[in-house]
Design a protein around this motif. Sequence first.
Motif, PDB file in Angstrom:
ATOM      1  N   LYS A 165      77.998  64.792 119.347  1.00 20.16           N
ATOM      2  CA  LYS A 165      77.177  63.627 119.084  1.00 20.16           C
ATOM      3  C   LYS A 165      77.387  62.552 119.988  1.00 20.16           C
ATOM      4  O   LYS A 165      78.561  61.912 119.591  1.00 20.16           O
TER       5      LYS A 165
ATOM      6  N   TRP B  43      76.557  58.330 121.546  1.00 21.20           N
ATOM      7  CA  TRP B  43      75.811  57.213 121.516  1.00 21.20           C
ATOM      8  C   TRP B  43      75.366  56.458 122.703  1.00 21.20           C
ATOM      9  O   TRP B  43      76.376  56.398 123.576  1.00 21.20           O
TER      10      TRP B  43
ATOM     11  N   GLU C  72      79.411  54.909 118.055  1.00 21.26           N
ATOM     12  CA  GLU C  72      78.363  54.754 116.950  1.00 21.26           C
ATOM     13  C   GLU C  72      77.975  53.508 116.532  1.00 21.26           C
ATOM     14  O   GLU C  72      76.836  52.824 115.857  1.00 21.26           O
TER      15      GLU C  72
ATOM     16  N   LEU D 295      70.167  51.326 120.233  1.00 19.54           N
ATOM     17  CA  LEU D 295      71.295  52.174 120.217  1.00 19.54           C
ATOM     18  C   LEU D 295      70.716  53.688 119.675  1.00 19.54           C
ATOM     19  O   LEU D 295      69.785  53.735 118.678  1.00 19.54           O
ATOM     20  N   HIS D 296      71.139  54.655 120.203  1.00 16.20           N
ATOM     21  CA  HIS D 296      70.601  55.936 119.858  1.00 16.20           C
ATOM     22  C   HIS D 296      71.455  57.077 120.192  1.00 16.20           C
ATOM     23  O   HIS D 296      72.427  56.956 120.951  1.00 16.20           O
ATOM     24  N   SER D 297      71.394  58.471 119.627  1.00 15.49           N
ATOM     25  CA  SER D 297      72.173  59.423 119.760  1.00 15.49           C
ATOM     26  C   SER D 297      72.007  60.503 120.679  1.00 15.49           C
ATOM     27  O   SER D 297      70.591  60.689 120.583  1.00 15.49           O
TER      28      SER D 297
END
Length: 152
Positions: free
Chosen positions: A55, A57, A77, A106-108
């Motif tokens: 995952k 960011w 993150e 900010l996004h994953s």
Amino acid sequence: MSYLKTVVLLFCVVFSALSVAGDGHDAAPSSGAKDMPGAKGVFAFQPSDWMEGKKTWWKDSDGVAPGVAGCHIGTDENGTPNGRMFGEACMEDGFLVESNPGKDVLHSHANDTGHPDKFDCNAWCVGSGNSSGMCTIAAAAPCEQSAKCVCK
């Protein structure tokens, strides 16, 4: 016999087209692009330094703005840059790869896979009141290279 072969061939073509259309690789445009002319939908994208199963960011430098060359900047993150990045691009078919969501959001990315929008630059430019347009390579620091729609 010829009629039966034609029917079977037609069935195979239709079934293949439906299978490809429903494979989940392409979808509707992102929320930022859905009402913009030339928006063709999102697709799965993995950066050249893809990290399988991770995952990750990211922040986008320009949001959904086909007329601006943007840079997708990797972060932790908490939003601190980590040195990873990739620019927007022109695809072989002339469409623009336009990163999203909004500027500095900010996004994953699950499995280090993003879902940028594809734009038909000519349709975007014409829909924006210009006579024509095309995807062009452009600078977007800190990325080495990016792209944008240029209108005439």
